[in-house]
Design an enzyme around this catalytic site. Structure first.
Site, PDB file in Angstrom:
ATOM      1  N   LYS A 101       0.858  -1.188   0.000  1.00 43.84           N
ATOM      2  CA  LYS A 101       0.000   0.000   0.000  1.00 43.84           C
ATOM      3  C   LYS A 101       0.897   1.242   0.000  1.00 43.84           C
ATOM      4  O   LYS A 101       1.772   1.397   0.870  1.00 43.84           O
ATOM      5  CB  LYS A 101      -0.847  -0.034   1.270  1.00 43.84           C
TER       6      LYS A 101
HETATM    7  C1  E4P Z   1      -8.218   1.844   3.746  1.00 45.11           C
HETATM    8  O1  E4P Z   1      -7.415   1.071   3.272  1.00 45.11           O
HETATM    9  C2  E4P Z   1      -8.009   2.573   5.002  1.00 45.11           C
HETATM   10  O2  E4P Z   1      -7.284   1.737   5.866  1.00 45.11           O
HETATM   11  C3  E4P Z   1      -9.294   2.908   5.730  1.00 45.11           C
HETATM   12  O3  E4P Z   1     -10.417   2.535   4.979  1.00 45.11           O
HETATM   13  C4  E4P Z   1      -9.337   4.285   6.268  1.00 45.11           C
HETATM   14  O4  E4P Z   1     -10.568   4.506   6.927  1.00 45.11           O
HETATM   15  P1  E4P Z   1     -10.820   5.714   7.917  1.00 45.11           P
HETATM   16  O5  E4P Z   1     -10.950   6.967   7.107  1.00 45.11           O
HETATM   17  O6  E4P Z   1     -12.091   5.378   8.622  1.00 45.11           O
HETATM   18  O7  E4P Z   1      -9.627   5.775   8.838  1.00 45.11           O
END
Ligand code: E4P
Length: 236
Positions: free
Chosen positions: A83
């Protein structure tokens, strides 16, 4: 549509895997901080639970740093997806990872243009953040919809992963918007399972079943008693 779990909590991942609806997992530094321990050990364990993609996020800002972290993650298991946050360096790293055959998930996408660039650079997953855009009064799901349409129109080899999903309505909207994947917190997945009418229906069915069985048993008992009484009458 694929459903990923957005967590680094092993128990949550095991639970959803048992439900038979787990297609993959996304983690990020914040989710990892909630559970602590060794990130590498957690990733290995998650990859053993699900054969689906498991996103592991790099934190370096420079390309070489991103590449070093991502290559190390990729060695942990074949289903690791690196990522990488959207940025100029992030795009370069995504492109280099693609050349090396390492799959990437471009994260922190907040516009369709950012997603388009990530797709062009070679990201296999594009993560537009719905909830965080909604939080600042912008249409998070609109980005998912636009990006899914762009990917379809131009037949780009990538998938739109609706991220930052905060409630069950987001999930339905992401599915209708054409997202290929949505990553959900455990809490939202549980909310999707439950409905007050389902819960009350289960209770009612159980009550009716029990009453019917008791009535049947009582009727059966009475019939047996009658047969026994008839058999005991003298001279008959
Ligand atoms: C996605 O890969 C992220 O880890 C996640 O969806 C972020 O979500 P949040 O905005 O609720 O922290």
């Amino acid at each position: 549509m694929k459903i990923f779990l957005d967590t680094a909590d092993i128990n949550e991942i095991k639970t959803v895997a048992r439900w038979g609806v787990l297609d993959g997992v996304t983690t990020n530094p914040t989710l990892y901080a909630k559970v602590g321990g060794s990130y590498e050990d957690i990733l290995r364990e998650v990859c053993a639970i699900t054969p689906g993609p498991v996103s592991a996020e790099v934190v370096a800002d420079d390309v070489d740093g991103m590449l070093a972290e991502g290559r190390a993650f990729a060695k942990l298991a074949p289903n690791i997806v690196v990522k990488v946050a959207m940025s100029e360096n992030g795009l370069e790293a995504i492109s280099r990872f693609a050349d090396e055959g390492i799959k990437t998930n471009c994260t922190l996408i907040f516009s369709a243009n950012q997603g388009l660039l990530a797709a062009k650079a070679g990201a296999s997953l594009l993560s537009p953040f719905v909830g965080r855009l909604d939080d600042i009064n912008q249409d998070g799901m609109g980005v998912v919809r636009d990006l899914a349409e762009i990917v379809a129109i131009h037949e780009l080899e990538t998938e739109v992963l609706a991220a930052s999903i905060r409630n069950p309505l987001h999930m339905t909207q992401a599915a209708l918007a054409g997202a290929h994947v949505a990553t959900l917190p455990f809490k939202v997945l549980k909310q999707m399972v439950h409905h007050p009418l389902t819960e009350s229906g289960i209770v009612q069915f159980k009550q009716d079943w029990t009453s019917a069985r008791e009535a049947a048993a009582a009727k059966d008992g009475a019939a047996k008693q009658e047969v026994a009484a008839t058999a005991q009458k003298p001279g008959e």
